[in-house]
Scaffold this motif. Structure first.
Motif, short mmCIF file in Angstrom:
data_model
loop_
_atom_site.label_atom_id
_atom_site.label_comp_id
_atom_site.label_asym_id
_atom_site.label_seq_id
_atom_site.Cartn_x
_atom_site.Cartn_y
_atom_site.Cartn_z
N LEU A 1 -37.43 -87.49 -45.30
CA LEU A 1 -38.64 -88.11 -44.77
C LEU A 1 -39.48 -87.07 -44.05
N ALA A 2 -40.74 -87.37 -43.81
CA ALA A 2 -41.54 -86.53 -42.90
C ALA A 2 -40.94 -86.67 -41.50
N LEU A 3 -41.01 -85.62 -40.72
CA LEU A 3 -40.38 -85.65 -39.38
C LEU A 3 -40.92 -86.82 -38.56
N SER A 4 -42.23 -87.11 -38.71
CA SER A 4 -42.83 -88.18 -37.90
C SER A 4 -42.32 -89.56 -38.32
N ASP A 5 -41.77 -89.67 -39.53
CA ASP A 5 -41.24 -90.96 -39.99
C ASP A 5 -39.75 -91.14 -39.70
N MET A 6 -39.13 -90.08 -39.18
CA MET A 6 -37.70 -90.18 -38.89
C MET A 6 -37.48 -90.99 -37.63
N ALA B 1 -29.77 -89.47 -38.47
CA ALA B 1 -30.41 -88.18 -38.75
C ALA B 1 -30.11 -87.74 -40.18
N ALA B 2 -28.83 -87.80 -40.57
CA ALA B 2 -28.44 -87.39 -41.92
C ALA B 2 -29.17 -88.26 -42.96
N ASP B 3 -29.28 -89.54 -42.66
CA ASP B 3 -29.98 -90.46 -43.55
C ASP B 3 -31.44 -90.06 -43.71
N ASP B 4 -32.09 -89.77 -42.62
CA ASP B 4 -33.51 -89.41 -42.65
C ASP B 4 -33.74 -88.10 -43.40
N PHE B 5 -32.80 -87.17 -43.28
CA PHE B 5 -32.92 -85.89 -43.98
C PHE B 5 -32.35 -85.97 -45.40
N ARG B 6 -31.77 -87.13 -45.76
CA ARG B 6 -31.08 -87.29 -47.05
C ARG B 6 -29.96 -86.27 -47.17
N ALA B 7 -29.29 -86.03 -46.04
CA ALA B 7 -28.15 -85.11 -46.01
C ALA B 7 -26.86 -85.92 -46.04
N ASN B 8 -25.77 -85.29 -46.43
CA ASN B 8 -24.47 -85.96 -46.50
C ASN B 8 -23.47 -85.26 -45.60
N TYR B 9 -22.53 -86.02 -45.08
CA TYR B 9 -21.40 -85.42 -44.39
C TYR B 9 -20.22 -86.37 -44.46
N GLU B 10 -19.04 -85.82 -44.26
CA GLU B 10 -17.82 -86.61 -44.40
C GLU B 10 -16.71 -85.92 -43.63
N LYS B 11 -15.96 -86.70 -42.89
CA LYS B 11 -14.82 -86.17 -42.14
C LYS B 11 -13.62 -86.08 -43.08
N GLU C 1 -44.26 -82.41 -42.68
CA GLU C 1 -43.89 -82.82 -44.03
C GLU C 1 -42.86 -81.87 -44.62
N PHE C 2 -41.95 -82.44 -45.39
CA PHE C 2 -40.92 -81.64 -46.05
C PHE C 2 -41.57 -80.70 -47.06
N VAL C 3 -41.17 -79.43 -47.07
CA VAL C 3 -41.74 -78.45 -47.99
C VAL C 3 -40.72 -78.04 -49.05
N SER C 4 -39.55 -77.57 -48.62
CA SER C 4 -38.55 -77.10 -49.59
C SER C 4 -37.21 -76.92 -48.90
N THR C 5 -36.19 -76.61 -49.69
CA THR C 5 -34.89 -76.27 -49.10
C THR C 5 -34.53 -74.85 -49.48
N ILE C 6 -33.74 -74.23 -48.64
CA ILE C 6 -33.11 -72.95 -49.00
C ILE C 6 -31.64 -73.30 -49.21
N ASP C 7 -31.17 -73.15 -50.43
CA ASP C 7 -29.80 -73.53 -50.72
C ASP C 7 -28.83 -72.46 -50.25
N TYR C 8 -27.60 -72.91 -50.02
CA TYR C 8 -26.55 -71.98 -49.61
C TYR C 8 -26.40 -70.93 -50.70
N HIS C 9 -26.24 -69.69 -50.31
CA HIS C 9 -26.07 -68.58 -51.26
C HIS C 9 -27.39 -68.09 -51.85
N GLU C 10 -28.49 -68.69 -51.42
CA GLU C 10 -29.77 -68.20 -51.94
C GLU C 10 -30.08 -66.85 -51.30
N GLN C 11 -30.61 -65.94 -52.08
CA GLN C 11 -30.86 -64.58 -51.60
C GLN C 11 -31.97 -64.55 -50.55
N ARG C 12 -31.85 -63.59 -49.66
CA ARG C 12 -32.83 -63.43 -48.60
C ARG C 12 -34.23 -63.17 -49.16
#
Ligand SMILES: [Cu+2]
Lengths: 159, 208
Positions: free
Chosen positions: B42-47, B144-154, B178-189
């Motif tokens: 979501l956009a930060l203002s909608d979280m 927070a995870a929901d708003d960012f569409r992120a996942n986590y699990e114990k 507003e959301f622009v993009s993600t930098i994925d894990y292992h993505e080069q600098r």
């Protein structure tokens, strides 16, 4: 060039009876042909959090070697783990099991991939200090590595 | 116990490494990019969540609007991925130089049980000073995870402790939130820093 569990067992039985010498070709590779490079680790905050160590394990021999476990007086439960990241971008880690290293091959323990997970630390890992970690191979050979401890934000063996 | 064998690299494996790198590029930045399959945060203002930062100050996603923002989920008992990403982020911030002053950088814990304000304060002190650590109670973390569409699990560890599986991508937002993009894990600098610069520059006039 895979060493199957059956082979390992057979070789173990044979060597237990002192029969290995009778076989003309060596059944087992030497864990003694293993060379470890670029070992490093990160400092811990206290001793409640698990520690981690990285290194490159090279097999310079002519036979495959199989890393079965690790041991250190620093941690009561050291284990090789593998981190993986799925298509949704979720990272997880799990025990890597045995690691077979082909003759002339290597296995790299590095951030985001394989790591020596040091669970139940016996003492904090302090930047600037070192600890010893022993690699144990299927043939009973052991390789002890002296691992330097860098800062928490360290990125690699040269930091 | 699980006895899975992991293939290791022999000298013949180098071609395979090249192939893997290509496949990685194809999936991450190339024509095969799967980003569209993932839900956009979501956009930060909608979280809609509230946490506490590592200095004990109450924070909300709305408090980030006005500057570009970089967010990463993790936990301070994470031995491998989190310190690696946080030191990557620290390096990107060094690369950005003064431009880093225009960026919010937030590390959000997914571990409500162990990550207290003090634990977080201790942890972030080892990385770039711009990085803020946010902690919270479990339902706020879930939101927070929901708003960012992120996942986590114990996930339990063999030693009786537990670890957390979690989204390891870094989320980028523009100054209007507003959301622009993600930098994925292992993505080069080489890819990460330009992406951050794009987030810094992209504003209300370029997005509708
Ligand atoms: Cu681990």
């Amino acid at each position: 060039m895979r060493l199957t569990a059956k082979n390992t067992l057979l070789a173990g039985v044979l060597s237990a009876f002192g029969l290995t010498a009778i076989l003309s070709a060596p059944v087992l590779a030497g864990g003694n042909d293993v060379v470890v490079e670029d070992a490093w680790s990160r400092a811990s905050i206290g001793s409640n959090r698990p520690g981690v160590a990285y290194m490159t394990i090279r097999n310079t021999g002519n036979e495959a070697v199989t890393l079965t476990s690790i041991r250190t007086d620093l941690a009561r439960m050291p284990e090789i783990h593998q981190t993986s990241t799925n298509a949704e971008g979720v990272s997880s880690m799990a025990p890597a099991g045995e690691l077979e290293i082909a003759p002339g091959g290597f296995v790299a323990l590095e951030p985001g991939g394989l790591h020596a997970m040091l669970m139940r630390l016996q003492r904090p890992m302090i930047e600037g200090e070192r600890f010893t970690l022993t690699l144990i191979f299927a043939d009973g050979a052991e390789k002890t590595v002296n691992v330097p401890i860098f800062g928490i934000a360290a990125r690699g063996p040269e930091s | 116990m699980q006895r899975r064998r992991v293939l290791t690299f022999g000298s013949a494996g180098l071609g395979a490494i090249g192939l893997t790198l290509f496949a990685g590029w194809w999936q991450v930045d190339g024509p095969g990019a799967a980003q569209s399959d993932r839900l956009r945060p979501l956009a930060l203002s909608d979280m809609n969540f509230r946490m506490v930062d590592h200095e004990g100050i109450t924070v909300t996603p709305q408090s980030l609007v006005g500057r570009a923002t970089m967010v990463f989920f993790g936990f301070t008992y994470c031995p491998d991925v989190c310190p690696t990403t946080l030191s990557d982020i620290s390096l990107w911030l060094d690369d950005l130089g003064n431009d880093a002053d225009e960026l919010n950088v937030v590390f959000i814990t997914v571990d409500s049980e162990r990550d207290t304000v003090d634990a977080m304060a201790d942890y972030v002190s080892y990385f770039h000073p711009a990085i803020r650590g946010w902690v919270g109670v479990s339902d706020q973390i879930a939101q927070a995870a929901d708003d960012f569409r992120a996942n986590y699990e114990k996930v339990p560890l063999e030693d009786g402790d537990y670890t957390m599986n979690h989204t390891a991508s870094v989320f980028l937002f523009n100054p209007t939130g507003e959301f622009v993009s993600t930098i994925d894990y292992h993505e080069q600098r080489e890819f990460a820093v330009p992406k951050i610069r794009r987030a810094l520059k992209s504003g209300a006039d370029t997005t509708s």
